[in-house]
Design an enzyme around this catalytic site. Structure first.
Site, mmCIF file in Angstrom:
data_model
loop_
_atom_site.group_PDB
_atom_site.id
_atom_site.type_symbol
_atom_site.label_atom_id
_atom_site.label_comp_id
_atom_site.label_asym_id
_atom_site.label_seq_id
_atom_site.Cartn_x
_atom_site.Cartn_y
_atom_site.Cartn_z
ATOM 1 N N CYS A 228 -7.707 5.135 -0.202
ATOM 2 C CA CYS A 228 -7.259 3.809 0.222
ATOM 3 C C CYS A 228 -6.496 3.805 1.540
ATOM 4 O O CYS A 228 -6.719 2.935 2.392
ATOM 5 C CB CYS A 228 -6.434 3.141 -0.873
ATOM 6 S SG CYS A 228 -4.800 3.848 -1.170
ATOM 7 N N HIS B 19 -1.236 1.548 -3.675
ATOM 8 C CA HIS B 19 -2.512 1.182 -3.060
ATOM 9 C C HIS B 19 -2.194 0.606 -1.684
ATOM 10 O O HIS B 19 -1.189 -0.080 -1.499
ATOM 11 C CB HIS B 19 -3.274 0.173 -3.917
ATOM 12 C CG HIS B 19 -4.590 -0.225 -3.335
ATOM 13 N ND1 HIS B 19 -5.534 0.703 -2.931
ATOM 14 C CD2 HIS B 19 -5.121 -1.443 -3.042
ATOM 15 C CE1 HIS B 19 -6.579 0.077 -2.449
ATOM 16 N NE2 HIS B 19 -6.360 -1.228 -2.489
#
Length: 704
Positions: A277, A335
C-alpha cells in the site's frame, strides 16, 4: 502576401520559470493551464499591417476536435477564432520593426492536460500552418479558475513542489516514519506520467474521448488510481502480500518512486514487482504532483478492510488463542492512501465537497469493475454521506467501521464476545507543511470516538448503505468478571528479547480457576498471521480482588527469523473460566519491534554543483555476524541514480561506515535516503535533510 515565419523561440527557460516547471526542464516548453506564456518568432515579410490575420492552432491527442476541446483555433486581431477558449495578444515588449513578434498565449483553466502541437497560419488563404513547436500543459494549482486551485502558497510548495516526503507506518501505538523520494521533477518522469495516461484502458478503447476528459482532475485522478496497480491493466506495480517475492523486489526495498516508474517504462509498460500500500500510494503521489494536482500521502492506523460493505469487521478467535480465518474482512495495522485536492462540482452546486479527496491505488476492491478507489470527498466521509461517488462507503469503513469479536468453538459454532466501535481508524497521519512533523488529521475523517455525534454519523451511514438489521439471536456477554491487559516491560527492539506481562484481575468474590492460552504470532501489516512464534498454556487460580501476573518472554532467537517478511508481533491471551465454561475473555497487543540504528548524514558545502559526501553508519547489534550486507542511497536533486555498497560479512559488534560522493544538481530542500539489508535484517531505513543553495552563472555539469 503571407508573412514568412522564420526562427521560433519558445522562451522555455523564461516560461517554465514563470510556470514553476523549470525543475522539470528548461529545454522544452512546459506550462500550466490558465496562465499566459510567450512565444517569439521571426517575420521575414512585414509589408502588411500587423492587424492582418494571424491564426494559431493547438491540438492534442488523436482526432483532435474543437467540440471535444482537444483543438482550438484562435488568433489576431484579438478575439479571432469563434468561441475559442485559448487567447492570444501581441506581447507588450514585442519589437515588430526588428523583424520578430512575441505573442502572449493563454490556455483556458479547464483545457485537457498533455502534449500539444502549436502552429500558426499567416493568412486566411494559407492551407497549412507553420509549426511553432510542442508544449506540455499541466494542471495549475496557482490559478483560481483551475479546479485544483490551492489558495495557500506554503501548501502549494509542500503538496506540488516538494520532491521528498515521509510515509508513516507501524501500528497505532508504534508509529514510525519512512522517508520517500517522490522525484516528480526528474528528467523523464513527466513523460512516463503521460505514457501512463496513454496506455490506460479508457484511452485504448476511445482515445479521443479520453484525451478530452483529461481536462477534469476527477477523471485523471481516477485513471491514475487504476493505473498504479496492475490488476486489470498495464499498470505500474504488481501487488503481493504473501511474503514470496521471487522475480522481483520486496515492497520494503523501495525508497522512492523514480526507480519504480523508470523500471515500468523500461519493461515495456509491464508491471514492476512488487508493491504494497505505501508503495502504491507514494508512486501515485509522484504522478499527481508531476501533473500538477496537489496531493499528500496519508496513513490510517487500525484500518478496516470491509469486503461485504456492511460497515462491520468480524474478528475470530479460537479457544486456544489462534486467529482462524473465517471472514475476508480484516483490520490492517496501517493502510496508506493519497489525498488529492480538487473541486467536486459533480456532487454539489456549491463547494460542499470540495477540498481533499481520498484516492487509493492499492487494489483492494473493484469500483465500477476496475481496481481503483476514489476520489472520495473527505468531507462526505466525515458526515457519513456514503451514497456519493466515488467509493465513500469503503473509505468510511476503513476509518470508522465497528468491530465484532467472535469465539469459534470446538464444534464449529461461534459466539459473539464483544463489539468495538472505537478502535478502527486511529491516528490518521500525514506530514506537516514545511517540516518533518507528523500531523494527526483524524478529525477530518470522523468525529471524536465516544461522542453522540460520531454514533449519529455512523448510524446515518448504515441507513444510507441499506444494511439489514443484525441477527438478534446472537448472545451478548454482560460486564466481564475478569479484566486483563498485556503490558510491555521493555521496549521491543529487533535483535533483542522482548519481555511483557499479562495482568488479570477479578471483580468477583469467588476464586476462579482459569485456563490461559498465550499465543504469539508474526503478523503481516494487513492483519493476517504469517507464522506462529510461540504458544503457552497455563491453568491458574485467580483470587478475588487481586492481580495475577504472568510473564511473557519472547526470545529474538525464536522470533527474529520469522519477522523478515512481517510487520509486527501479535500477542493474544484467551482465558476460559473452568467454573463458567461460557465465560471467555480475550485481550491482545500488537508490537512493532524497532529496527537497529542506521544513520546517514551529508558532509560538504550544500552548494549546487559542488561535490558532497553521504556517510552511512550501521553497527551490528547481534552476537553473530551479519551476512550479505547491502547499503543503498537515493535522493532526487542530489543523486541521478541509486548508489550501492556491499559487504559480505559484518562481525559481531563491528561498525560499518560507508562514504559515497555525490554532486547536487537542484537547489532547495532535499533528502538523502539510506537503506540497509542483510540476511538477518530487512530494509532498515534512515534519512537526513539537506538544503542545497543555488548558484548562478555556472554551467551545470552533465548528469551521471
Amino acid at each position: 502576401m503571407d508573412f514568412d515565419v522564420g526562427k521560433v523561440d519558445l522562451n522555455c527557460e523564461k516560461n517554465n520559470t514563470a510556470h514553476k516547471t523549470n525543475d522539470i526542464s528548461v529545454n522544452r516548453l512546459i506550462v500550466r493551464r490558465g496562465q499566459s506564456f510567450l512565444v517569439t518568432f521571426e517575420l521575414h515579410d512585414l509589408s502588411r499591417p500587423t492587424t492582418d490575420l494571424l491564426e494559431l492552432m493547438v491540438e492534442t491527442g488523436p482526432q483532435p476536435s474543437e467540440a471535444l476541446g482537444t483543438r482550438s483555433v484562435f488568433g489576431l486581431p484579438e478575439g479571432c477564432g469563434k468561441g475559442s477558449s485559448w487567447k492570444v495578444k501581441v506581447h507588450q515588449g514585442s519589437v515588430l520593426l526588428a523583424g520578430s513578434i512575441t505573442l502572449d498565449i493563454t490556455s483556458p483553466a479547464d483545457a485537457p492536460v498533455g502534449e500539444y502541437s502549436l502552429s500558426v497560419k499567416t493568412s486566411a488563404t494559407a492551407s497549412v500552418g507553420s509549426s511553432l513547436g510542442k508544449l506540455l500543459l499541466l494542471f495549475n494549482p496557482w490559478c483560481k479558475e483551475d479546479w485544483v486551485h490551492l489558495p495557500e502558497e506554503e501548501e502549494r510548495q509542500e503538496y506540488v513542489m516538494r520532491e521528498q516526503g515521509l510515509v508513516y507506518k507501524g501500528s497505532d501505538k508504534y508509529i514510525s516514519s519512512m522517508a520517500w523520494n517522490f522525484g516528480q521533477f526528474e528528467d523523464d518522469i513527466v513523460d512516463i506520467c503521460l505514457k501512463l495516461l496513454d496506455v490506460n484502458p479508457k484511452c485504448l478503447s476511445d482515445p479521443a474521448k479520453d484525451f478530452s476528459a483529461r481536462c477534469n482532475p476527477i477523471y485523471v485522478s481516477r485513471v491514475v488510481s487504476a493505473m498504479i496497480n496492475a490488476n486489470d491493466d498495464r499498470g505500474v506495480l504488481m501487488g503481493r502480500w504473501d511474503g514470496r517475492y521471487d522475480g522481483g523486489m520486496s515492497p520494503t526495498h523501495w525508497n522512492g518512486s523514480v526507480e519504480v516508474l523508470r523500471r515500468w517504462l523500461k519493461n515495456g509498460s509491464n508491471p514492476v514487482k512488487y508493491g504494497q500500500c505505501w508503495v502504491f500510494a507514494a508512486v501515485m503521489c509522484t504522478v499527481l504532483r508531476c501533473l500538477g494536482i496537489p496531493c499528500r500521502v496519508v496513513s490510517n492506523f487500525q484500518s478496516a478492510h470491509d469486503t461485504d460493505k456492511n460497515l462491520i469487521i468480524d474478528d475470530f478467535f479460537s479457544d486456544y488463542g489462534v486467529r482462524p480465518k473465517q471472514s475476508p474482512d480484516s483490520v490492517w495495522n496501517y493502510h496508506v492512501w493519497v489525498e488529492a485536492w480538487m473541486r467536486r462540482p459533480d456532487l454539489s452546486a456549491g463547494s460542499l465537497y470540495d477540498g481533499w479527496q481520498v484516492v487509493d491505488p492499492t487494489p483492494q476492491e473493484k469500483s465500477t469493475d476496475v481496481y481503483c478507489c476514489g476520489p472520495a470527498p473527505v468531507k462526505a466521509i466525515l458526515q457519513g454521506h456514503v451514497d456519493l461517488k466515488y467509493d465513500v462507503p469503503f473509505v468510511f469503513a476503513e476509518v470508522n467501521a465497528d468491530r465484532v469479536t467472535w469465539m469459534v468453538l470446538a464444534n464449529g459454532s461461534k459466539k459473539k464476545i464483544s463489539t468495538d466501535s472505537v478502535s478502527v481508524g486511529q491516528n490518521i497521519s500525514t506530514k506537516a507543511v514545511g517540516s518533518d512533523k507528523r500531523v494527526d488529521i483524524t478529525a477530518n475523517y470522523k468525529h471524536a470516538e465516544g461522542t453522540e455525534k460520531e454514533r449519529d454519523v455512523y448510524n446515518l451511514a448504515v441507513k444510507r448503505v441499506n444494511i439489514p438489521e443484525e441477527n438478534s439471536n446472537v448472545i451478548h456477554d454482560g460486564k466481564p468478571g475478569v479484566s486483563m491487559k498485556i503490558v510491555e516491560l521493555t521496549k521491543p527492539v529487533s535483535g533483542k528479547d522482548i519481555d511483557l506481562k499479562l495482568i488479570l484481575n477479578s471483580n468477583d468474590s469467588e476464586t476462579r480457576t482459569l485456563v490461559i492460552n498465550v499465543n504469539v504470532q508474526a503478523m503481516r501489516y494487513t492483519g493476517i498471521p504469517s507464522s506462529q512464534i510461540q504458544t503457552e498454556l497455563k491453568e491458574l487460580k485467580l483470587l478475588p480482588n487481586q492481580d495475577l501476573t504472568i510473564p511473557i518472554h519472547i526470545p529474538f532467537s525464536v522470533y527474529g527469523e520469522k519477522m523478515r517478511e512481517s510487520n509486527s508481533i501479535k500477542v493474544s491471551a484467551v482465558v476460559t473460566d473452568k467454573d463458567k465454561s461460557e465465560a471467555v475473555y480475550i485481550t491482545e497487543k500488537d508490537l512493532v519491534p524497532e529496527s537497529p540504528s542506521l544513520t546517514i548524514k551529508a558532509i560538504g558545502s550544500e552548494l549546487q554543483y559542488s561535490e558532497m559526501t553521504a556517510e552511512v553508519v550501521f553497527e551490528n547489534p547481534l552476537s553473530e555476524g551479519l551476512r550479505n550486507c547491502f547499503i543503498t542511497v537515493t535522493g532526487s536533486g542530489l543523486l541521478t541514480e541509486t548508489m550501492e555498497a556491499r559487504m559480505p560479512l559484518l562481525k559481531q559488534g563491528q561498525r560499518l561506515r560507508v562514504k559515497m560522493p555525490f554532486t547536487p544538481y537542484r537547489p532547495g530542500p532535499k533528502k538523502l535516503v539510506a537503506g540497509f539489508n542483510c540476511d538477518q535484517f530487512r530494509d532498515i531505513k534512515a534519512s537526513c535533510n539537506v538544503y542545497i543553495k543555488p548558484v548562478t552563472g555556472v554551467v551545470p555539469p552533465l548528469r551521471r
